[in-house]
Design a protein around this motif. Sequence first.
Motif, PDB file in Angstrom:
ATOM      1  N   ASP A   1       0.813  -1.209   0.000  1.00 46.67           N
ATOM      2  CA  ASP A   1       0.000   0.000   0.000  1.00 46.67           C
ATOM      3  C   ASP A   1       0.853   1.268   0.000  1.00 46.67           C
ATOM      4  OD1 ASP A   1      -2.379  -1.435  -0.034  1.00 46.67           O
ATOM      5  OD2 ASP A   1      -2.488  -1.546   2.162  1.00 46.67           O
ATOM      6  N   HIS A   2       2.105   1.166   0.463  1.00 48.68           N
ATOM      7  CA  HIS A   2       3.001   2.313   0.375  1.00 48.68           C
ATOM      8  C   HIS A   2       3.371   2.589  -1.080  1.00 48.68           C
ATOM      9  CE1 HIS A   2       3.509   1.462   4.711  1.00 48.68           C
ATOM     10  NE2 HIS A   2       3.748   2.762   4.797  1.00 48.68           N
ATOM     11  N   VAL A   3       3.541   1.539  -1.896  1.00 46.38           N
ATOM     12  CA  VAL A   3       3.765   1.742  -3.327  1.00 46.38           C
ATOM     13  C   VAL A   3       2.563   2.452  -3.936  1.00 46.38           C
ATOM     14  CG1 VAL A   3       4.231   0.612  -5.539  1.00 46.38           C
ATOM     15  CG2 VAL A   3       5.191  -0.350  -3.423  1.00 46.38           C
ATOM     16  N   VAL A   4       1.381   1.966  -3.606  1.00 48.07           N
ATOM     17  CA  VAL A   4       0.144   2.551  -4.135  1.00 48.07           C
ATOM     18  C   VAL A   4       0.023   4.016  -3.716  1.00 48.07           C
ATOM     19  CG1 VAL A   4      -2.375   2.442  -4.081  1.00 48.07           C
ATOM     20  CG2 VAL A   4      -1.025   0.329  -4.228  1.00 48.07           C
ATOM     21  N   ARG A   5       0.400   4.315  -2.476  1.00 44.79           N
ATOM     22  CA  ARG A   5       0.311   5.696  -1.997  1.00 44.79           C
ATOM     23  C   ARG A   5       1.148   6.631  -2.868  1.00 44.79           C
ATOM     24  NH1 ARG A   5       2.578   7.877   3.859  1.00 44.79           N
ATOM     25  NH2 ARG A   5       1.892  10.043   3.647  1.00 44.79           N
ATOM     26  N   HIS A   6       2.347   6.216  -3.228  1.00 40.06           N
ATOM     27  CA  HIS A   6       3.208   7.051  -4.080  1.00 40.06           C
ATOM     28  C   HIS A   6       2.621   7.174  -5.476  1.00 40.06           C
ATOM     29  CE1 HIS A   6       6.988   7.633  -1.598  1.00 40.06           C
ATOM     30  NE2 HIS A   6       6.255   6.821  -0.835  1.00 40.06           N
ATOM     31  N   VAL A   7       2.116   6.074  -6.020  1.00 41.62           N
ATOM     32  CA  VAL A   7       1.499   6.110  -7.345  1.00 41.62           C
ATOM     33  C   VAL A   7       0.325   7.086  -7.355  1.00 41.62           C
ATOM     34  CG1 VAL A   7       0.168   4.784  -9.028  1.00 41.62           C
ATOM     35  CG2 VAL A   7       2.227   3.784  -8.013  1.00 41.62           C
ATOM     36  N   ARG A   8      -0.513   6.986  -6.346  1.00 41.51           N
ATOM     37  CA  ARG A   8      -1.703   7.838  -6.297  1.00 41.51           C
ATOM     38  C   ARG A   8      -1.327   9.310  -6.124  1.00 41.51           C
ATOM     39  NH1 ARG A   8      -7.232   5.271  -5.342  1.00 41.51           N
ATOM     40  NH2 ARG A   8      -7.658   7.483  -5.726  1.00 41.51           N
ATOM     41  N   HIS A   9      -0.238   9.570  -5.410  1.00 39.94           N
ATOM     42  CA  HIS A   9       0.174  10.971  -5.272  1.00 39.94           C
ATOM     43  C   HIS A   9       0.616  11.529  -6.621  1.00 39.94           C
ATOM     44  CE1 HIS A   9       1.436  14.554  -3.089  1.00 39.94           C
ATOM     45  NE2 HIS A   9       2.460  14.589  -3.943  1.00 39.94           N
ATOM     46  N   VAL A  10       1.318  10.731  -7.402  1.00 40.42           N
ATOM     47  CA  VAL A  10       1.702  11.185  -8.746  1.00 40.42           C
ATOM     48  C   VAL A  10       0.457  11.532  -9.551  1.00 40.42           C
ATOM     49  CG1 VAL A  10       2.834  10.552 -10.908  1.00 40.42           C
ATOM     50  CG2 VAL A  10       3.846   9.858  -8.732  1.00 40.42           C
ATOM     51  N   ILE A  11      -0.563  10.683  -9.483  1.00 39.05           N
ATOM     52  CA  ILE A  11      -1.806  10.944 -10.204  1.00 39.05           C
ATOM     53  C   ILE A  11      -2.450  12.242  -9.724  1.00 39.05           C
ATOM     54  CG2 ILE A  11      -4.152  10.109 -10.611  1.00 39.05           C
ATOM     55  CD1 ILE A  11      -2.999   7.248 -10.390  1.00 39.05           C
ATOM     56  N   ASP A  12      -2.500  12.426  -8.414  1.00 41.00           N
ATOM     57  CA  ASP A  12      -3.144  13.610  -7.845  1.00 41.00           C
ATOM     58  C   ASP A  12      -2.455  14.901  -8.290  1.00 41.00           C
ATOM     59  OD1 ASP A  12      -4.935  11.978  -6.543  1.00 41.00           O
ATOM     60  OD2 ASP A  12      -3.904  12.060  -4.606  1.00 41.00           O
ATOM     61  N   VAL A  13      -1.132  14.852  -8.421  1.00 40.87           N
ATOM     62  CA  VAL A  13      -0.363  16.059  -8.717  1.00 40.87           C
ATOM     63  C   VAL A  13      -0.140  16.248 -10.221  1.00 40.87           C
ATOM     64  CG1 VAL A  13       1.917  17.150  -8.450  1.00 40.87           C
ATOM     65  CG2 VAL A  13       0.801  16.066  -6.486  1.00 40.87           C
ATOM     66  N   ALA A  14       0.174  15.154 -10.918  1.00 35.61           N
ATOM     67  CA  ALA A  14       0.615  15.261 -12.312  1.00 35.61           C
ATOM     68  C   ALA A  14      -0.301  14.569 -13.313  1.00 35.61           C
ATOM     69  CB  ALA A  14       2.042  14.688 -12.438  1.00 35.61           C
TER      70      ALA A  14
END
Length: 313
Positions: free
Chosen positions: A235-248
């Motif tokens: 879920d930590h991997v997913v958290r980073h992926v989702r942050h990229v989506i949210d920002v970029a």
Amino acid sequence: MWSRWIGYDLGVRHEPLLPRSAYLGHVDVPRLAEGGIGAQFFGLVSLPVADRGLGRAVDEQIDSLESQIKGFPTRLRKVTSAEGIEKAEADGAVGALLGIEGAHALEGDLDRVEHFARRGVRYLGLLHFSSNQAGFPAYGKGRRDTDGLSAWGKDLVRRCEAESVIVDLAHINRPGFFEACALATRPLIVSHTGVSEAYDHWRNIDDDQLRAIAAKGGAVGIIFCPRFLGGKSIDHVVRHVRHVIDVAGEDTPALGSDWDGMIIPTPDLRDASHLPLLTDALIRSGLGERTISKILRRNAMRVLRDCPPRSDS
């Protein structure tokens, strides 16, 4: 690298001696196939412990991969393009692409970009864990946080684009990162990284850097190393992926595992055969099929289509 140094056989399915804490032995052809992986970038590394022979070390790694492919050509195929990946997939083979970590391998000679492009190298990381003629690392020997690219480093960005080699901004310091983005006329990548707003660490990039890559139509590969993610859960991997989506946006995130790169991966992603667990985790997080397909494949394929290789590579 491991094939060249210790004779690692990519055609054999390996079981790491310490399955949940192994620094290497994460990838081989059987486990790539088990994980449903259509193509894999193989990182080419030179260790700048001497002033000469860095380019030769990369050539020897390419030789080693090509030699191994000859042993099982129907299962692993060297490719340079999205079309090559699709053709390999149709034939039942995994595509093998090449990228160089660190411009140290050029040994100050811009003409080596053409040489490696002809050998099929698709991306070049400007920096690794030490400074070189191009600039300075985010961390490591020769670190300088205020200085950007050298004049030679700026010429290198231009030469990479002229030779259809994608510029990789993993490991570079922040000033150099933005200078490279300003110079670029084609998509750039960050091949393997975390994001600092998801976990504050020197290895990770910030929101402004994410937006700069997105503005160029590039992609950011999320690393699978708990040390840079802030925890061992998938879920930590997913958290980073989702942050990229949210920002970029959803066109930016990709997979940047760093398997076999001297990291201990997230336990659930401890080798290539376990990648479907990430798909499951992305689904559980609420992401839709279109977005997940971009993360797993389509964003990386788009960058390859937008940056086609030399016709003679």
